[in-house]
Enzyme design. Sequence first.
Site, short mmCIF file in Angstrom:
data_model
loop_
_atom_site.label_atom_id
_atom_site.label_comp_id
_atom_site.label_asym_id
_atom_site.label_seq_id
_atom_site.Cartn_x
_atom_site.Cartn_y
_atom_site.Cartn_z
N LYS A 103 0.95 -1.04 0.02
CA LYS A 103 -0.01 0.05 -0.12
C LYS A 103 1.06 1.35 0.07
CE LYS A 103 -4.10 1.69 0.68
NZ LYS A 103 -3.72 2.54 -0.56
N LYS A 128 5.72 2.13 8.31
CA LYS A 128 4.39 2.96 8.77
C LYS A 128 3.27 1.87 8.90
CE LYS A 128 3.83 6.70 6.35
NZ LYS A 128 3.32 7.64 5.26
N LYS A 172 5.07 2.37 -3.24
CA LYS A 172 5.12 3.73 -3.63
C LYS A 172 4.98 3.69 -5.15
CE LYS A 172 4.76 7.58 -1.35
NZ LYS A 172 4.03 7.90 0.14
#
Length: 428
Positions: free
Chosen positions: A68, A92, A104
């Site tokens: 993600k 994260k 990303k």
Amino acid sequence: MAISLLSDANVRLERALKYVRISEDASERLKFPKASLKVSIPVRMDNGSLRVFEGYRVRYDDTRGPTKGGIRFHPGVTMDEVQSLAFWMTFKCAALDLPLGGAKGGITLNPKELSKFELERLSRGYIDAIADFIGPDTDIPAPDVYTNPMIMGWMMDQYSIIHRKLCPAVITGKPLGMGGSQGRDAATGTGAFYVLEAMMQRFSKPPQEMTVAVQGFGNAGSAIARHLFNAGYRVVAVSDSQGGVYCKTGLDIPSVQQFKASTRSVKAVYCEGTVCNIVNDHETITNEELLTLDVDILIPAALENQITEKNAEDVKARFIFEVANGPVTSAGDRILEQKGVYVFPDILVNAGGVTVSYFEWVQNRSGLYWSEAEVNQRLKGKIVSEARKIWQISQELAIPLRTAAYVHALERLEEAHSARGTRDYYVS
Ligand code: GLU
């Protein structure tokens, strides 16, 4: 020499590894991205010419779930940057205990130079190029710097056209009318505010006595500035890519937002209805000057590499909340540490965005949609409880908050890696 972002990111990993019992297999694998894709995107421009753009998508680690992370449109996008941002997303998501890995994407361009039609063709062209690399169960993009719900909508639509069925869960941060979640647009700023509010309770200074400077007045920076203003903090400086303003009595943030929305520029204004007037007692400042203002709280909410070994010594704030990804370099970190500055790290502070993205994905898959109050309540519960755990690790091990956040994330990543079998399992 320019700092390689990925090697700088790995410095953080190395530091945290000293405090976690982690298998050699897991630590070795986490140093490398799982898959990196570079594509060319030919786009027909409005004047009839053809321009080819370079795009990237990196899936860093998917041991904890589908990967993600956002897609940025920026002239500075490179493979190195996208890989490091994907690395940060991995940590994260683990720090927030989301069942997701990190990814990303990005396209190298200045989006302000393109018309809306060109932007749409580019967004759809990017999806055509990466369609086999993403998917609701494999890799789920979202907005990042200079991308927004409309762009996510075009991308989801294009993916659905390719697959000949509606696939809302392939992308998050969509417009509400296309399966977006309530609260997603402001989620990064809202989550950062929840972390700040919970952490500042430990320091006995009321909001009214605290001054704040916010670098970057985009989606996340303006949202946190608004929350802080509403909570009574004195937001004395804000900036955008053109520069900023400083007003020692505090800025009227709703007015600054209103003015920015209609003129695209940041000014020290006070608005009544639709009439905005410039306030007298203000100074214009550069982005660099904003970082070294004499304030209690500094919020870098723009881009990476803002506080480095060159200016960290001059930072006067006692608290830094990283709303941007990677605004402090590892060399900057060391100086701030010696000065006793509390740096609340990006992988915690700005995790509200991906947390509500996760909620959006859950809602798309279940078909049951939540109210804004429900989204924010779930976000607050999650981000504040993880912030407290990270604070506790930092206190117990006497390590900086960033290292504590990495330790916290690494413990979860280690669990997922070792559950699949490591050297220890096969050898002993
Ligand atoms: N781009 C945001 C980030 O850096 C959000 C990612 C997401 O929602 O997946 O965290």
